[in-house]
Design an enzyme around this catalytic site. Structure first.
Site, PDB file in Angstrom:
ATOM      1  N   GLU A  33      -3.950  -0.184  11.786  1.00 64.57           N
ATOM      2  CA  GLU A  33      -5.098   0.284  11.013  1.00 64.57           C
ATOM      3  C   GLU A  33      -5.281  -0.454   9.692  1.00 64.57           C
ATOM      4  O   GLU A  33      -6.279  -0.279   9.023  1.00 64.57           O
ATOM      5  CB  GLU A  33      -4.932   1.783  10.692  1.00 64.57           C
ATOM      6  CG  GLU A  33      -4.904   2.673  11.902  1.00 64.57           C
ATOM      7  CD  GLU A  33      -4.695   4.126  11.522  1.00 64.57           C
ATOM      8  OE1 GLU A  33      -5.529   4.966  11.938  1.00 64.57           O
ATOM      9  OE2 GLU A  33      -3.724   4.435  10.801  1.00 64.57           O
ATOM     10  N   TRP A  73      11.719   8.074   7.301  1.00 62.93           N
ATOM     11  CA  TRP A  73      12.647   7.255   8.080  1.00 62.93           C
ATOM     12  C   TRP A  73      12.759   5.848   7.532  1.00 62.93           C
ATOM     13  O   TRP A  73      13.815   5.209   7.644  1.00 62.93           O
ATOM     14  CB  TRP A  73      12.330   7.304   9.566  1.00 62.93           C
ATOM     15  CG  TRP A  73      11.220   6.466  10.124  1.00 62.93           C
ATOM     16  CD1 TRP A  73       9.958   6.347   9.657  1.00 62.93           C
ATOM     17  CD2 TRP A  73      11.290   5.670  11.316  1.00 62.93           C
ATOM     18  NE1 TRP A  73       9.218   5.528  10.476  1.00 62.93           N
ATOM     19  CE2 TRP A  73      10.020   5.098  11.496  1.00 62.93           C
ATOM     20  CE3 TRP A  73      12.294   5.385  12.234  1.00 62.93           C
ATOM     21  CZ2 TRP A  73       9.721   4.251  12.571  1.00 62.93           C
ATOM     22  CZ3 TRP A  73      12.000   4.546  13.303  1.00 62.93           C
ATOM     23  CH2 TRP A  73      10.735   3.990  13.467  1.00 62.93           C
ATOM     24  N   ARG A 111       3.713  17.472   8.351  1.00 63.48           N
ATOM     25  CA  ARG A 111       4.564  16.852   9.371  1.00 63.48           C
ATOM     26  C   ARG A 111       5.774  16.205   8.702  1.00 63.48           C
ATOM     27  O   ARG A 111       5.819  16.032   7.495  1.00 63.48           O
ATOM     28  CB  ARG A 111       3.792  15.799  10.171  1.00 63.48           C
ATOM     29  CG  ARG A 111       3.260  14.630   9.330  1.00 63.48           C
ATOM     30  CD  ARG A 111       2.520  13.629  10.209  1.00 63.48           C
ATOM     31  NE  ARG A 111       1.994  12.503   9.451  1.00 63.48           N
ATOM     32  CZ  ARG A 111       0.768  12.442   8.924  1.00 63.48           C
ATOM     33  NH1 ARG A 111      -0.057  13.469   9.056  1.00 63.48           N
ATOM     34  NH2 ARG A 111       0.371  11.364   8.273  1.00 63.48           N
ATOM     35  N   GLU A 162      -5.380  10.117   4.866  1.00 63.71           N
ATOM     36  CA  GLU A 162      -5.245   8.680   4.610  1.00 63.71           C
ATOM     37  C   GLU A 162      -5.975   7.825   5.632  1.00 63.71           C
ATOM     38  O   GLU A 162      -6.131   6.610   5.444  1.00 63.71           O
ATOM     39  CB  GLU A 162      -3.760   8.296   4.568  1.00 63.71           C
ATOM     40  CG  GLU A 162      -3.040   8.286   5.901  1.00 63.71           C
ATOM     41  CD  GLU A 162      -2.546   9.635   6.383  1.00 63.71           C
ATOM     42  OE1 GLU A 162      -1.708   9.664   7.297  1.00 63.71           O
ATOM     43  OE2 GLU A 162      -3.023  10.682   5.868  1.00 63.71           O
ATOM     44  N   ASP A 207       2.936   4.728  14.793  1.00 65.76           N
ATOM     45  CA  ASP A 207       1.486   4.931  14.762  1.00 65.76           C
ATOM     46  C   ASP A 207       0.787   3.565  14.645  1.00 65.76           C
ATOM     47  O   ASP A 207       0.719   3.033  13.553  1.00 65.76           O
ATOM     48  CB  ASP A 207       1.069   5.873  13.639  1.00 65.76           C
ATOM     49  CG  ASP A 207       1.752   5.565  12.305  1.00 65.76           C
ATOM     50  OD1 ASP A 207       2.802   4.904  12.258  1.00 65.76           O
ATOM     51  OD2 ASP A 207       1.201   6.005  11.291  1.00 65.76           O
ATOM     52  N   ARG A 264      -6.467  12.859   9.458  1.00 62.40           N
ATOM     53  CA  ARG A 264      -5.514  12.572   8.387  1.00 62.40           C
ATOM     54  C   ARG A 264      -6.262  12.148   7.119  1.00 62.40           C
ATOM     55  O   ARG A 264      -7.215  11.372   7.202  1.00 62.40           O
ATOM     56  CB  ARG A 264      -4.570  11.442   8.818  1.00 62.40           C
ATOM     57  CG  ARG A 264      -3.607  11.786   9.927  1.00 62.40           C
ATOM     58  CD  ARG A 264      -2.914  10.534  10.455  1.00 62.40           C
ATOM     59  NE  ARG A 264      -3.851   9.640  11.110  1.00 62.40           N
ATOM     60  CZ  ARG A 264      -3.674   8.325  11.264  1.00 62.40           C
ATOM     61  NH1 ARG A 264      -2.581   7.752  10.799  1.00 62.40           N
ATOM     62  NH2 ARG A 264      -4.581   7.591  11.884  1.00 62.40           N
ATOM     63  N   ARG A 282       0.821  -1.217   0.000  1.00 61.47           N
ATOM     64  CA  ARG A 282       0.000   0.000   0.000  1.00 61.47           C
ATOM     65  C   ARG A 282       0.858   1.272   0.000  1.00 61.47           C
ATOM     66  O   ARG A 282       0.352   2.360  -0.232  1.00 61.47           O
ATOM     67  CB  ARG A 282      -0.960   0.002   1.201  1.00 61.47           C
ATOM     68  CG  ARG A 282      -0.331   0.388   2.514  1.00 61.47           C
ATOM     69  CD  ARG A 282      -1.228   0.082   3.706  1.00 61.47           C
ATOM     70  NE  ARG A 282      -2.375   0.950   3.802  1.00 61.47           N
ATOM     71  CZ  ARG A 282      -2.469   2.007   4.607  1.00 61.47           C
ATOM     72  NH1 ARG A 282      -1.435   2.362   5.356  1.00 61.47           N
ATOM     73  NH2 ARG A 282      -3.588   2.701   4.661  1.00 61.47           N
ATOM     74  N   GLU A 319       6.353  -6.174   6.589  1.00 62.80           N
ATOM     75  CA  GLU A 319       6.567  -4.895   7.265  1.00 62.80           C
ATOM     76  C   GLU A 319       6.942  -5.078   8.729  1.00 62.80           C
ATOM     77  O   GLU A 319       7.743  -4.330   9.270  1.00 62.80           O
ATOM     78  CB  GLU A 319       5.281  -4.084   7.141  1.00 62.80           C
ATOM     79  CG  GLU A 319       5.282  -2.755   7.836  1.00 62.80           C
ATOM     80  CD  GLU A 319       3.889  -2.134   7.893  1.00 62.80           C
ATOM     81  OE1 GLU A 319       3.814  -0.914   8.071  1.00 62.80           O
ATOM     82  OE2 GLU A 319       2.890  -2.880   7.761  1.00 62.80           O
ATOM     83  N   GLY A 353       6.409   7.935  13.517  1.00 59.79           N
ATOM     84  CA  GLY A 353       6.581   6.629  12.891  1.00 59.79           C
ATOM     85  C   GLY A 353       5.956   5.510  13.689  1.00 59.79           C
ATOM     86  O   GLY A 353       5.680   4.438  13.161  1.00 59.79           O
ATOM     87  N   GLN A 356       9.061  13.153   9.823  1.00 58.09           N
ATOM     88  CA  GLN A 356       9.238  11.865  10.489  1.00 58.09           C
ATOM     89  C   GLN A 356      10.583  11.897  11.198  1.00 58.09           C
ATOM     90  O   GLN A 356      11.330  12.872  11.072  1.00 58.09           O
ATOM     91  CB  GLN A 356       9.163  10.694   9.481  1.00 58.09           C
ATOM     92  CG  GLN A 356       7.775  10.103   9.345  1.00 58.09           C
ATOM     93  CD  GLN A 356       7.764   8.738   8.679  1.00 58.09           C
ATOM     94  OE1 GLN A 356       8.617   8.412   7.860  1.00 58.09           O
ATOM     95  NE2 GLN A 356       6.758   7.928   9.007  1.00 58.09           N
TER      96      GLN A 356
END
Length: 527
Positions: free
Chosen positions: A497, A147, A193, A266, A299, A264, A140, A483, A297, A195
């Site tokens: 999320e 970062w 923002r 997204e 989140d 946000r 995605r 990930e 980072g 990172q």
């Protein structure tokens, strides 16, 4: 002519039906439903596979009783957990038919898959144009992230992709020149923002020695530092403005923050729902805190929550984080070093002074001597937070910890954060993705580098060994590099999320860098 022996047996069985049934019961092997019982029923009822025959035909990778014992122990509850369990313990038709290249070779194969060409922005699109090539995380995430890219670049360098490293550095320098900072990612909705600031460390990966380029990069570093420190000019009685926080003794440290206080783009629906649960807190405050956590980072994580089990209690902007301040200490030192190399002594002296004052403030407020750990600091409660996380290894990674502090952090890491498959993110199971049982590639590297810097090589290599084994095992089972990973059960990570993503830039980069340093780690067979 004498009938063959088997014809005599058939005639006898026909004459003795009761004996035939008895023999059949003794020789017929049990079916998968008989063998796996509750596991079989759970997989079929959850429709893990569209065709029920798929699991009925699956081949166990180990003794069925061991599989059932693991099932009783792990108790996978939902479809995703069941699917992951099955793929760990069974070879499934259509998923194991092709031989996979070795892990190291697969990482090299993925660089061109994740690579992207430069492009110009399209009117109406959120994508920010880039003038040089780059690598995306994958799945995605089809844009570069700040970062993430540093850890991706570690692998690119290990794999001889120096031109692509230089191209990515050029993109980040250009973003600073265009926007005054490096955004969270290259989308318009990320511009409010940044990172965690790794640009100074990215420059350490470059072999370019052109003086003109060095001067331009120094200017970009200084401008990025100004972005993080701009709030120093607007501090009010509350003691905080933008990214800057005034500590009780008047010293300045930094926090994560976002210039917007709206949902946000997204995660618009999710943020509105979270803010609605937080009443009577102002919606705008909650939404800014969600955005600030995205800048970190992490989140999301219990690091930012007043109640670790409730996302709506998020208060990121109240927290002075150890990782951010360690990275800004690195930035200040790199600016000083680069300025001195270019003959700018005044700038070098100024930033050396800033770094010295930052270290003193970190030691005063973010080092908890009684608990022998680095910590985040809650500016409203005026004390260190109770959160124990892998972020406390950043001072070792940066190099501003004392030997005594480093020894204490190493002991804490070994006792509280080391999982079977790598370093846990925190010790809390909150359901958020930046909490236990998940482990993340960047934090493994921060720990390995930081511990190694202070002579804790056995622990550093042990973390690397556990991490590489987890990545290799999951790759062998799924054919994917992910990930995040569950470092307790050594399987794909969960929470957050969105579903766990495949690709994956920083996992590839960190794993490649570890295997480059310790090739023997790749010789171990995943268990």
């Amino acid at each position: 002519m004498t009938p063959p022996p088997h014809r005599h047996r058939f005639r006898q069985l026909a004459l003795l039906p009761a004996l035939a049934l008895l023999l059949q019961a003794q020789t017929t092997p049990p079916s998968p439903a008989d063998i796996y019982g509750p596991l079989f029923a759970a997989v079929q009822e959850a429709r893990v596979f569209p065709d029920g025959k798929t699991f009925a035909d699956a081949v166990p990778r180990e003794d069925p009783q061991a599989i059932l014992a693991a099932y009783r122990r792990e108790k996978p509850r939902d479809k995703a957990a069941l699917a992951a369990f099955v793929r760990r313990h069974f070879a499934v038709r259509g998923e194991d038919t092709q031989a996979k290249p070795p892990l190291r070779a697969r990482i090299r194969e993925l660089w061109p898959v994740l690579g992207r060409a430069p492009f110009a922005a399209t009117p109406g699109s959120s994508a920010l144009g880039l003038d040089s090539g780059y690598v995306v995380p994958g799945d995605r995430f089809q844009e570069i992230y700040y970062w993430d890219s540093y850890f991706t670049m570690l692998g690119l360098k290990a794999d001889g992709q120096a031109p692509l490293v230089e191209a990515m550095i050029a993109n980040f320098g250009d973003l600073i020149e265009r926007y005054g900072h490096i955004p969270n990612g290259t989308r318009s909705y990320y511009l409010s923002r940044s990172q965690p600031p790794f640009f100074a460390l990215m420059l350490d990966l470059s072999d370019d020695r052109d003086p003109a380029l060095a001067k331009r990069r120094l200017a970009a570093l200084i401008r990025e530092h100004h972005y993080w420190m701009a709030g120093a000019t607007c501090l009010d009685a509350g003691g905080a403005c933008q990214h800057v926080v005034r500590m009780p003794d008047g010293s300045l440290l930094n926090r994560y923050w976002d210039a917007r206080d709206t949902p946000r783009d997204e995660s618009w629906r999710e943020d509105r729902e979270t803010a609605a649960k937080a009443a009577p807190r102002a919606t705008t405050i909650v939404q800014r805190d969600l955005r600030a956590a995205a800048e970190s980072g992490w989140d999301f994580s219990s690091r930012w929550l007043a109640d670790p089990m409730r996302l709506e209690t998020i208060h990121t902007t109240d927290i002075v984080p150890i990782d951010l301040n360690s990275l800004l200490w690195i930035t200040e030192n790199r600016i000083a070093t680069r300025a001195r190399a270019l003959g700018d002594a005044a700038t070098a002296d100024r930033f050396e002074g800033l770094a010295t004052r930052r270290k003193a403030a970190i030691d005063r407020y973010l080092w908890v001597a009684g608990e022998r750990r680095f910590a985040d600091w809650d500016r409203m409660a005026r004390r260190a937070t109770p959160s124990r996380s892998a972020a406390e290894l950043f001072p070792l990674f940066a190099g501003h910890a004392s030997r005594e502090q480093a020894r204490a952090v190493a002991a804490t890491t070994r006792a509280t954060l080391l999982g079977e498959g790598g370093l846990r993110t925190t010790g809390i199971r909150s359901g958020q993705q930046w909490d236990s049982p998940n482990g993340w590639a960047p934090l493994q590297w921060i720990a390995v580098e930081g511990l190694g810097r202070y002579g804790e090589q056995p622990l550093a290599k042990d973390i690397a060994r556990r991490w590489v084994a987890t990545v290799a095992r999951t790759y062998a089972e799924t054919g994917k590099l992910l990930e995040k990973y569950d470092v307790e059960e050594r399987k794909p990570g969960g929470g957050g999320e969105y579903p766990t993503q495949d690709g994956f830039g920083w996992t590839n980069g960190v794993t490649a860098a570890m295997l480059e340093r310790w090739p023997d780690l790749g010789a171990e067979t995943p268990r």
